[in-house]
Design an enzyme around this catalytic site. Structure first.
Site, short mmCIF file in Angstrom:
data_model
loop_
_atom_site.label_atom_id
_atom_site.label_comp_id
_atom_site.label_asym_id
_atom_site.label_seq_id
_atom_site.Cartn_x
_atom_site.Cartn_y
_atom_site.Cartn_z
N PHE A 127 8.73 -36.06 22.74
CA PHE A 127 7.58 -36.94 22.95
C PHE A 127 6.44 -36.11 23.54
O PHE A 127 6.64 -35.40 24.53
CB PHE A 127 7.97 -38.09 23.88
N ASP A 179 15.07 -36.77 29.73
CA ASP A 179 14.18 -37.92 29.65
C ASP A 179 14.97 -39.06 28.99
O ASP A 179 15.39 -38.93 27.84
CB ASP A 179 12.93 -37.56 28.84
N TYR A 200 9.30 -49.91 30.83
CA TYR A 200 8.77 -50.97 29.97
C TYR A 200 9.42 -51.02 28.60
O TYR A 200 9.08 -51.87 27.80
CB TYR A 200 7.25 -50.85 29.83
N LYS A 201 10.34 -50.11 28.31
CA LYS A 201 10.98 -50.12 26.99
C LYS A 201 12.25 -50.98 27.08
O LYS A 201 12.16 -52.18 27.23
CB LYS A 201 11.26 -48.70 26.53
N ARG A 209 9.36 -47.51 12.29
CA ARG A 209 10.37 -47.45 13.34
C ARG A 209 10.78 -48.87 13.73
O ARG A 209 9.93 -49.73 13.95
CB ARG A 209 9.75 -46.73 14.54
#
Ligand SMILES: *Cc1c(COP(=O)(O)O)cnc(C)c1O
Length: 410
Positions: free
Chosen positions: A126, A197, A222-223, A369
């Protein structure tokens, strides 16, 4: 393979996690396959945040730092997240964003391995992780370099030059998952430290940082943790490093005695030293509700359902949409909790799908995705999403100018 919608409804009827959906406020008629980017809202969150606003802040004002336990929230929620990632109480704290926490742990790790200069990662990591490593290296001015290995070649790329292996456990685009245990072991054998991560792992797949011997980890609120937009992130420091964990953002709330207001910095003895400034109380209240939704379910059941959902979706899409190319590993051991496909018109296809109430997202250059969150995604949703995608592809419904209009957030 099952074929009718009824077959998927039957799977829902037998699903041991089916009742968890009632914990969430998912709009009727929407198939939400983007919980890997922004988790759905738990029903408990609105009331909890309203209580913090009207009672704790509105009535009790500043007393609430003590009476409502505001100051304890980063550690209290950190201890809860610890249970989701195989850490011990006192090894995890909630603070800041994932990017900022990466900066802290990377700085601390480089300091613990001072004679080596190589940070090993993946080009496909990322971007914020790579950007933070670049910024930190420049700031340190000690000649650190960022080197890359392909996902399946990381193991062999770890050398006696490697200071820190910095990897995202589950790749945000492909959903490919690294073997945390073997990479961590190899890094340690070569004298390197490892930062994981867990942005696409915490709450999504079983994680056991201590079983793997991980040194440091960070992750996102928040995921899959359902903490709400911009929710604070978490940071894990293995207990064996706590005493020597020195991070550069030495704000007052990481101090051993913040309310002594001494001029000289001295780090808190425990994980609190990873904190910088004042905790975001409203966001923490929402995050705690999100984390609680995961603690109410069994992680092995979540994993089992996640694999069943992604298996079913992959099978349907491959059967119905031969022009889409799967980039997520078929092997369960290598798969996180998402399925991704490429198509040159991926952006327009996703926009057309969203217009039909099936929400996934697009990642440049050509990736569609779909995230699968077993607590609130049903097998019938898998079927409905695959049917909508089939129709969008067969009718070429995506081939309209309105679906090519790029939004700021994809
Ligand atoms: C989502 C994500 C982030 C987000 O970082 P923020 O600081 O919260 O914006 C970081 N790293 C990875 C791997 C991610 O997937």
């Amino acid at each position: 393979m099952t074929h009718t919608r009824q077959d998927y409804l039957d799977l829902d009827a037998k699903d041991p996690l089916a009742a968890q959906r009632a914990l969430f406020d998912v709009p009727e008629g929407l198939v939400y396959l983007d919980g890997n980017s922004l988790g759905a809202m738990p029903k408990a969150t609105a009331a909890r945040v309203a209580h913090v606003l009207t009672r704790e802040w509105g009535r009790d004002l500043i007393k609430s730092w003590n009476t409502a336990g505001w100051m304890d929230l980063p550690r209290k929620i950190g201890d809860k997240i610890a249970r989701l990632i195989g850490a011990n109480a006192g090894e995890v704290i909630v603070a800041d964003s994932t990017s900022i926490n990466l900066f802290k742990v990377l700085a601390a790790a480089l300091r613990l391995n001072p004679t080596r200069k190589v940070i090993l990662s993946e080009r496909d990591n990322f971007p914020t992780d790579l950007y933070m490593a670049q910024g930190l290296s420049e700031l340190l001015g000690q000649g650190h370099t960022l080197e890359f290995a392909e996902a399946d070649a990381v193991h062999n790329a770890i050398s006696q030059e490697t200071a820190v292996v910095m990897l995202t456990h589950v790749n945000y685009r492909t959903g490919r998952m690294h073997d945390m245990l073997s990479i961590t072991a190899k890094a340690h054998a070569m004298g390197a430290l490892v930062i994981w991560d867990l942005a696409h792992s915490a709450g999504a797949v079983p994680v056991d940082v201590n079983d793997a011997g991980a040194d440091f980890a960070i992750g996102c609120g928040y995921k899959y943790l359902n903490g709400g937009p911009g929710a604070p992130a978490f940071v894990f420091v293995a207990e064996r490093y706590l005493a020597e964990f020195v991070q550069p953002l030495t704000g007052w709330l990481g101090h051993a005695q913040p309310f002594a207001f001494d001029w000289k910095y001295a780090p808190a003895p425990g994980i609190e030293r990873a904190i910088c400034g004042t905790p975001p109380v409203l966001s923490l209240a929402a995050l705690e509700c999100g984390v609680d939704t995961l603690l109410s379910a069994d992680m092995s059941a979540i994993r089992q359902k996640s694999l069943a959902l992604t298996d079913a979706f992959i099978a349907l899409v491959e059967a119905n949409c031969p022009e889409l190319n799967l980039i997520t590993p078929r092997e369960h051991d290598l798969r996180g909790s998402q399925a991704a496909f490429t198509h040159p018109e991926g952006y327009a296809i996703m926009q057309a799908l969203i217009s039909r109430g099936v929400i996934g997202d697009f990642r440049a250059p050509d990736i569609l995705r779909f995230g699968f969150t077993p607590l609130y995604t049903r097998f019938a949703d898998v079927y409905d999403a695959a049917e909508a995608l089939r129709d969008v592809m067969q009718s070429r419904a995506w081939d309209k100018p309105q679906f090519r209009q790029k939004n700021k957030v994809t």
